[in-house]
Design a protein around this motif. Sequence first.
Motif, short mmCIF file in Angstrom:
data_model
loop_
_atom_site.label_atom_id
_atom_site.label_comp_id
_atom_site.label_asym_id
_atom_site.label_seq_id
_atom_site.Cartn_x
_atom_site.Cartn_y
_atom_site.Cartn_z
N ASP A 6 0.58 -1.41 -0.02
CA ASP A 6 -0.10 -0.12 0.01
C ASP A 6 0.66 1.28 0.02
OD1 ASP A 6 0.84 -0.05 2.63
OD2 ASP A 6 -1.05 -0.53 3.36
N PHE A 7 2.06 0.96 -0.54
CA PHE A 7 3.03 2.22 -0.49
C PHE A 7 2.90 2.67 -1.81
CE2 PHE A 7 7.12 4.46 -1.06
CZ PHE A 7 6.98 5.11 -0.07
N PRO A 8 2.49 4.12 -2.18
CA PRO A 8 2.33 4.57 -3.57
C PRO A 8 3.86 4.68 -4.31
CG PRO A 8 1.25 5.98 -2.10
CD PRO A 8 1.95 4.96 -0.97
N GLY A 9 4.02 4.08 -5.20
CA GLY A 9 5.08 3.91 -6.24
C GLY A 9 5.59 5.36 -6.44
N TRP A 10 4.76 6.09 -6.78
CA TRP A 10 5.14 7.44 -7.12
C TRP A 10 5.69 8.08 -5.96
CZ3 TRP A 10 1.96 10.07 -3.77
CH2 TRP A 10 0.65 9.78 -3.66
N LEU A 11 5.54 7.92 -4.75
CA LEU A 11 6.15 8.45 -3.65
C LEU A 11 7.74 8.55 -3.83
CD1 LEU A 11 4.99 10.30 -1.31
CD2 LEU A 11 4.95 8.35 0.10
N VAL A 12 8.18 7.33 -4.08
CA VAL A 12 9.47 7.30 -4.53
C VAL A 12 10.18 8.30 -5.38
CG1 VAL A 12 11.52 5.75 -4.90
CG2 VAL A 12 9.51 4.91 -3.72
N ASP A 13 9.43 8.64 -6.39
CA ASP A 13 9.85 9.31 -7.40
C ASP A 13 9.67 10.86 -7.02
OD1 ASP A 13 9.50 7.39 -9.13
OD2 ASP A 13 7.39 7.86 -9.71
N LEU A 14 8.57 11.16 -5.88
CA LEU A 14 8.74 12.53 -5.38
C LEU A 14 9.87 12.88 -4.36
CD1 LEU A 14 5.80 12.55 -6.93
CD2 LEU A 14 4.96 13.49 -4.78
N LEU A 15 10.12 11.91 -3.45
CA LEU A 15 11.11 12.10 -2.41
C LEU A 15 12.31 11.52 -2.55
CD1 LEU A 15 8.26 10.95 0.70
CD2 LEU A 15 8.59 13.18 -0.60
N GLY A 16 12.31 10.62 -3.60
CA GLY A 16 13.71 10.15 -3.82
C GLY A 16 14.04 8.73 -2.99
N ARG A 17 14.79 7.93 -3.53
CA ARG A 17 15.00 6.71 -3.12
C ARG A 17 15.65 6.56 -1.52
NH1 ARG A 17 13.61 2.79 -6.63
NH2 ARG A 17 14.48 1.15 -5.02
N ALA A 18 16.40 7.41 -1.45
CA ALA A 18 17.25 7.47 -0.07
C ALA A 18 16.19 7.66 0.88
CB ALA A 18 18.30 8.62 -0.09
N ARG A 19 15.35 8.46 0.63
CA ARG A 19 14.37 9.15 1.76
C ARG A 19 13.09 8.08 1.85
NH1 ARG A 19 13.92 15.45 0.05
NH2 ARG A 19 15.79 16.10 0.69
N THR A 20 12.84 7.13 0.96
CA THR A 20 11.89 6.31 1.03
C THR A 20 12.46 4.86 1.21
OG1 THR A 20 11.97 6.28 -1.32
CG2 THR A 20 10.50 7.72 -0.12
N MET A 21 12.87 4.22 -0.06
CA MET A 21 13.54 3.18 0.07
C MET A 21 14.83 2.89 0.64
SD MET A 21 10.99 1.56 -1.90
CE MET A 21 11.61 -0.10 -1.41
N GLY A 22 15.33 3.94 0.99
CA GLY A 22 16.61 3.85 1.82
C GLY A 22 16.10 3.37 3.45
N MET A 23 14.85 3.41 3.77
CA MET A 23 14.40 3.06 5.16
C MET A 23 14.12 1.68 4.98
SD MET A 23 12.07 6.25 6.31
CE MET A 23 12.50 8.12 6.20
N ALA A 24 14.50 0.73 4.16
CA ALA A 24 14.27 -0.19 4.31
C ALA A 24 15.67 -1.16 4.61
CB ALA A 24 13.64 -1.10 2.94
N ASP A 25 15.44 -2.52 5.05
CA ASP A 25 16.95 -3.18 5.24
C ASP A 25 17.61 -3.60 3.97
OD1 ASP A 25 19.12 -4.30 6.36
OD2 ASP A 25 17.91 -6.02 7.00
N ARG A 26 17.92 -3.06 3.10
CA ARG A 26 18.28 -3.35 1.75
C ARG A 26 19.84 -3.74 1.87
NH1 ARG A 26 14.51 -1.97 -1.43
NH2 ARG A 26 15.53 -2.55 -3.33
N ARG A 27 20.43 -3.56 3.23
CA ARG A 27 21.79 -4.16 3.07
C ARG A 27 22.04 -5.28 4.10
NH1 ARG A 27 25.24 1.50 2.35
NH2 ARG A 27 24.88 1.70 0.03
N GLY A 28 21.03 -5.67 4.59
CA GLY A 28 21.21 -6.88 5.27
C GLY A 28 22.01 -6.78 6.89
#
Length: 932
Positions: free
Chosen positions: A348-370
């Motif tokens: 339920d996370f709008p994909g366009w929010l990544v476009d607007l805010l940038g990956r670092a401020r959105t997907m960067g909050m996920a544990d993408r590096r283990g």
Amino acid sequence: MSDASRILLPHCPVLVTGARGAVALEPDGEFKRLSTPQAARYARNESPLVCHGPAVAAKLGLDDFIRLDILELFAFVRPARFCLPTPRGVAESLGLPRPADIEDEAEALLSATRRLLEELARATAAEKASKAVDTRGLAWMMARSGWGWGSPVLAALGVQGDAGRGGGAARVWERLPEWNEFAPEPPASSLPVEPAEARDRLAAMLGAGAEQRPSQADYASAVSQAFQPRDKEGAPRLVLAEAGTGTGKTLGYIAPASVWAEKNTAPVWISTHTRNLQRQLDFELDRLFPLPHDKARKVVIRKGRENYVCLLNFEEQLNRNRNQDAHALGLMARWVLATRDGDMVGGDFPGWLVDLLGRARTMGMADRRGECVFSACFHYRKCFIERAVRRARRADIVVANHALVMVQAALGGLDDGFMPTRTVFDEGHHVFDAADAAFSAHLTGLEAAELRRWLLGPEGEAASRSRARGLQRRAEDLVGHSEDCVRALEQALAAARALPGPGWLQRLGEGAAHGPSETFLALVRQQVYARAPHGDSPFSLETESRPPLPDLPLAAADLAQALGRLGAPLQVLMKSLASLLDDEAADLDSSTRSRIEGICRSIERRALLPLAGWKGMLDTLASPLPNPPPAQPGEGGPREAGGWGQYVDWLSVERMDGRDMDVGMHRHWVDPTIPFAKAVVEPSHGVVITSATLRDGSGDTEVDWRAAERRTGAAHLPGAALRAAMASPFDYPAQTKVLIVTDVRKDDMDQVGAAYRELFLASGGGGLGLFTAISRLRAVHKRIGGPLEDAGIPLLAQHVDNMDTSTLVDIFRAEEESCLLGTDAVRDGVDVPGRSLRLIVFDRVPWPRPDILHKARRAHFGGKSYDDMITRLRLKQAFGRLVRRAGDHGLFVLLDPMMPSRLFGAFPDGVVPVKVGLAEAVRMTTEFLARE
């Protein structure tokens, strides 16, 4: 103060862009028509209100500009809710009239702004009592940082001065519930699902008044055979089931799967190819569990940890909050409090929010590096990932994706060591490629540098800015109990410095490699540039690993020894930590035990397994080439680029726009279904592999089934798979036409662009343009955007518009007049029913790319017939997008006069491709779609 008096509309113009220009709606209500250059200057000077600023900037040829984006307001007012990121999409989501033209769209954005602010102002008394502190506090924090929507939002909330100030508003973890722990689930029973039970469950899901589909019931009956008890270890009940489009295969396999889960009190895992298909399957499961409360207990969506928001990362980003990040943190906080499961990819996370805010401020909050610290995390009891893991143990249906299922199987189990006994692989034609990705190894600069960062943490200038945590920080309080652990950790961290350090890529280009890994990578780069054809190409380069440069075997041996010096203390560390579980069993609390298990699992998966794979590759490169084995009957010998055996090794330099991005050595299985069969299928009790395009279309039924068995790994199992095929109920000869245009030169982009333009105009929109190369897509987009806009046909394009692919497909599906240009990602698995897709135009025959990996597989799997099989399957998948339900009609047009007749088997029986000129194709398109 009344709600109406609190509405403060921003005093700025509204700007809406098109392919040939833009329209500005001034604050006084006047419209201005602007050319694209004028609109670019206007955007820079006026800071207008727009919808999806990055896409607007791309259309205007700007890197960025200051603006108010209505999507940010939407994300604040309606968190965890989706709308199409277009003026029409926003208007429709708010119940406003659909805009008819670009002027209407500008007015709609203004009306939508008012409606969203009114929605904030109309908050009920109950909402105010429970949420007002959070909402007002977040709005105040965002406004103070300069968020453009700050003043209108605060006014709508009735906040004056510092009345909304609240330092804890963004501490969302304090308001999230904790997950519950349950006793371990008992092992699954082995009660069978009878075909009649599957049919009855299907009928119950469809309801009394549903359309009768005998083939769907037959399919459910056939698939139920995978839910019979197995008779022998390592010999699962395997069903290969091809179900033509329209059969209803999703509900067809859900029926027996749900019966088995209920009877045996264990979950069935359903694996799809992509995360977006997981979302579609989630919707389908509403048929089985119409009540949300029941569905929440019985259905779980499972993805890799990198897909979920990490509360510790969120907290650390909040603690490092810089003024320009406050609005992004506020919008993320609003979503975290509203989300169903914390899923940031396809949830339920709008994909366009990544476009607007940038990956670092959105997907960067996920544990993408283990870097998870497991139970040592303050938010462990509220973690979205841990909640999903525990819910999956008790669910009936777990919806996963191929990548997760295969990677976890390759690693020996899921996060909690669990392996399902029953699995359904939907979109089974992707099993080969998914297995290829899961069971491959890549010794590249980026991969090795990432391992160094995982072990050592950030270094140099990045250390003060990064939230990353090295192994010592993640485990230091645990290793202190043992001198062996302390010593092993110190040795491992020292040995990790042999891996590429910060700035490694620049040093390679300057000839200043440092250490064994960079020395090896520098020689790899040298060999690629020396031997790859077209070495001056701006695109990625590759070359065979044999014969190596004179110095490369020695460099490979040196690096292998360095990796050994890293792996040995990590082995000791892992074993020493694991021994604590036994030695201190009486004193360890459950959270500490869980944390030790998690760290041991991470060391094995993030470090030891890759190191073992890399060392094997290096040992091969450092050793002399052995004598080749005798040729296999009918195959010409499984020769590989890296030598002889079951692997393909090669060297590459990844490039983008003429710049080196990565360097390294790669290893893939010639036949990746061998490890797939061994690690995934054999341990299971029952497996279904299903697709609408499982078999080839060579014309020989037995040959086509054998091809399906090779592509799915069934050929490597001791027992024979059950074969089932259900024909599509659609009348393809009446509903579709296939045209092959013979007079357009596919290497002349002016001619190709003109063909797309005329065909899209003839269809009046609803056209999907497929391309075999991004450069060809961009060339056509540049030529046809303006003429289509003049005709009222919006043009969307992957790799051109600043939007993610799933958002582009959502817009295309919703707007019948639009056209979409895309590549592989929109060729496979995209579901666009109805008039939104009535024409597919393919730029040329999608032959396999003739790279080193394909060369080896071509030799192994049958030469030219292998090329034909892959190409037919790609054409099959593309054609399959055209008709998704009974009333659909459409044309499939291929702009390639060299299309051979032996590929015609890609199309359904009775659909005979017709070779015509472009003018005739345009006429036939107009007439066919007008008639239907």
